[in-house]
Design a protein around this motif. Structure first.
Motif, PDB file in Angstrom:
ATOM      1  N   UNK A   1     -37.988  84.099  26.961  1.00  0.00           N
ATOM      2  CA  UNK A   1     -37.008  84.383  25.918  1.00  0.00           C
ATOM      3  C   UNK A   1     -36.408  83.087  25.401  1.00  0.00           C
ATOM      4  N   UNK A   2     -35.695  83.194  24.278  1.00  0.00           N
ATOM      5  CA  UNK A   2     -35.107  82.007  23.674  1.00  0.00           C
ATOM      6  C   UNK A   2     -34.220  81.227  24.621  1.00  0.00           C
ATOM      7  N   UNK A   3     -33.488  81.930  25.490  1.00  0.00           N
ATOM      8  CA  UNK A   3     -32.585  81.252  26.423  1.00  0.00           C
ATOM      9  C   UNK A   3     -33.337  80.433  27.469  1.00  0.00           C
ATOM     10  N   UNK A   4     -34.635  80.707  27.647  1.00  0.00           N
ATOM     11  CA  UNK A   4     -35.428  80.007  28.658  1.00  0.00           C
ATOM     12  C   UNK A   4     -35.913  78.638  28.194  1.00  0.00           C
ATOM     13  N   UNK A   5     -35.857  78.381  26.892  1.00  0.00           N
ATOM     14  CA  UNK A   5     -36.422  77.140  26.356  1.00  0.00           C
ATOM     15  C   UNK A   5     -35.751  75.914  26.957  1.00  0.00           C
ATOM     16  N   UNK A   6     -34.443  76.001  27.196  1.00  0.00           N
ATOM     17  CA  UNK A   6     -33.691  74.817  27.610  1.00  0.00           C
ATOM     18  C   UNK A   6     -33.416  74.764  29.111  1.00  0.00           C
ATOM     19  N   UNK A   7     -34.046  75.639  29.887  1.00  0.00           N
ATOM     20  CA  UNK A   7     -33.838  75.603  31.339  1.00  0.00           C
ATOM     21  C   UNK A   7     -34.693  74.552  32.016  1.00  0.00           C
ATOM     22  N   UNK A   8     -35.796  74.159  31.374  1.00  0.00           N
ATOM     23  CA  UNK A   8     -36.724  73.231  31.999  1.00  0.00           C
ATOM     24  C   UNK A   8     -37.699  73.906  32.941  1.00  0.00           C
ATOM     25  N   UNK A   9     -37.709  75.241  32.954  1.00  0.00           N
ATOM     26  CA  UNK A   9     -38.609  75.979  33.839  1.00  0.00           C
ATOM     27  C   UNK A   9     -39.938  76.330  33.185  1.00  0.00           C
ATOM     28  N   UNK A  10     -40.105  75.962  31.920  1.00  0.00           N
ATOM     29  CA  UNK A  10     -41.358  76.143  31.209  1.00  0.00           C
ATOM     30  C   UNK A  10     -41.584  74.875  30.390  1.00  0.00           C
ATOM     31  N   UNK A  11     -42.812  74.395  30.346  1.00  0.00           N
ATOM     32  CA  UNK A  11     -43.104  73.103  29.707  1.00  0.00           C
ATOM     33  C   UNK A  11     -43.599  73.229  28.276  1.00  0.00           C
TER      34      UNK A  11
END
Length: 340
Positions: free
Chosen positions: A214-224
């Motif tokens: 989801x959009x909120x996941x972009x800035x977690x650093x958990x996906x490259x």
């Protein structure tokens, strides 16, 4: 080319500040990485700017271009009517084998058009894609496409994932990039038809595919690498830019609004400067247009010398790593997973 050192053509007339920013930025990158430069633009103006800098030991050549693609010019007009514009001449240098890539802070639409129709695509690439490199709480995340294609098919999204995977490996030096597809829910089966079909292709691929994000996941650093349609990606990118800019203004207002706030700001100045570097687009310089025969990096019109330098260095790393050949190999090996 006989010399294996990457040679980068810089649209020295592009952007809000022209040679005054593009030249020193490019020279700094060349000095740091040993790159060869082709500065494209008005010869008189470029000679005057170069005279202000120490170029000893640098391989720098001026290529004259009599025209400039204005920010207001339509891309099609630049292609047809401004054949001697600095961006078109720079792209033609790649086509002719005299340069390996292009960096421009000029008209982004013209840069995309000249990249696609003058340089041309890597064999097997259906649609080139813009890659945004975004800061996160861990390592940077690649979001693509962020604007080159406003209507994408599932097979385009599938290929975007491979383009991003190569960028992550060859330029950001990630060993095993984690890839996700942007959707409205993390569960398998969420999203529109385009996303669902691309999901199935990616699930069958050799990529390290995490599934929906989801959009909120972009800035977690958990996906490259996060894959999306160019329309969605551009909205997400501009939303992030706007949020960062306005959060900075709010933070400044709150920290300087009282005596205690100003004292606290002085005490925390070191950490605040580190935060500013974290959110600074100049750290990466621009958005690479992936899938072309030579790398094209498009920078913000108001780019600083630091941003231009970062973009030129990124272009050099892309070329030196052989990224385009890796893209071609990856797409050829997985051609049977698409419907094309």
């Amino acid at each position: 080319m006989a010399n294996s050192t990457p040679r980068i053509a810089v649209d020295a007339m592009g952007g809000d500040h022209g040679p005054g920013v593009n030249v020193p930025g490019a020279l700094a990158a060349a000095r740091e990485q040993g790159l060869r430069l082709l500065l494209v633009g008005d010869q008189t103006a470029l000679e005057a700017e170069l005279a202000r800098h120490d170029t000893a030991g640098l391989d720098v050549e001026i290529v004259h271009a009599s025209e400039v693609a204005a920010m207001s010019d339509k891309p099609s007009d630049v292609l047809r009517r401004k054949k001697d514009s600095s961006i078109q001449v720079a792209c033609r240098l790649v086509k002719e084998g005299r340069a390996d890539g292009v960096v421009s802070a000029g008209n982004s639409g013209a840069s995309v058009a000249c990249g696609m129709f003058v340089i041309g695509r890597v064999k097997g690439v259906l649609r080139p894609a813009f890659a945004g490199i975004l800061p996160t709480v861990k390592n940077p995340t690649i979001l693509l496409d962020v604007g080159a294609n406003v209507d994408s098919r599932p097979e385009h999204l599938f290929q975007f994932a491979f383009l991003g995977d190569v960028l992550a490996r060859d330029v950001l030096r990630y060993d095993s990039p984690r890839v996700g597809i942007l959707s409205i829910g993390e569960e398998e089966g969420k999203g529109n038809t385009q996303v669902k079909e691309a999901f199935e292709m990616l699930k069958a691929s050799p990529l390290r595919f995490l599934g929906n994000v989801e959009g909120r996941d972009i800035f977690t650093g958990d996906v490259d690498v996060v894959v999306c349609d160019g329309f969605v990606g551009n909205v997400a990118l501009k939303l992030a830019e706007g949020l960062a800019s306005n959060m900075g203004k709010v933070l400044k207002r709150e920290l300087t609004g009282s005596l205690l706030g100003r004292i606290g700001t002085l005490l925390a100045m070191g950490r605040l400067k580190r935060f500013a570097r974290f959110a600074d687009y100049a750290e990466y310089g621009g958005a690479p247009l992936l899938g072309l025969q030579g790398i094209v990096i498009v920078c913000h019109g108001a780019s600083s010398p630091k941003a231009i330098s970062s973009a030129v260095k990124m272009a050099g790393r892309f070329v030196a790593s052989g990224a385009n050949e890796h893209i071609r190999q990856a797409l050829e090996a997985n051609r049977d997973l698409t419907r094309t």
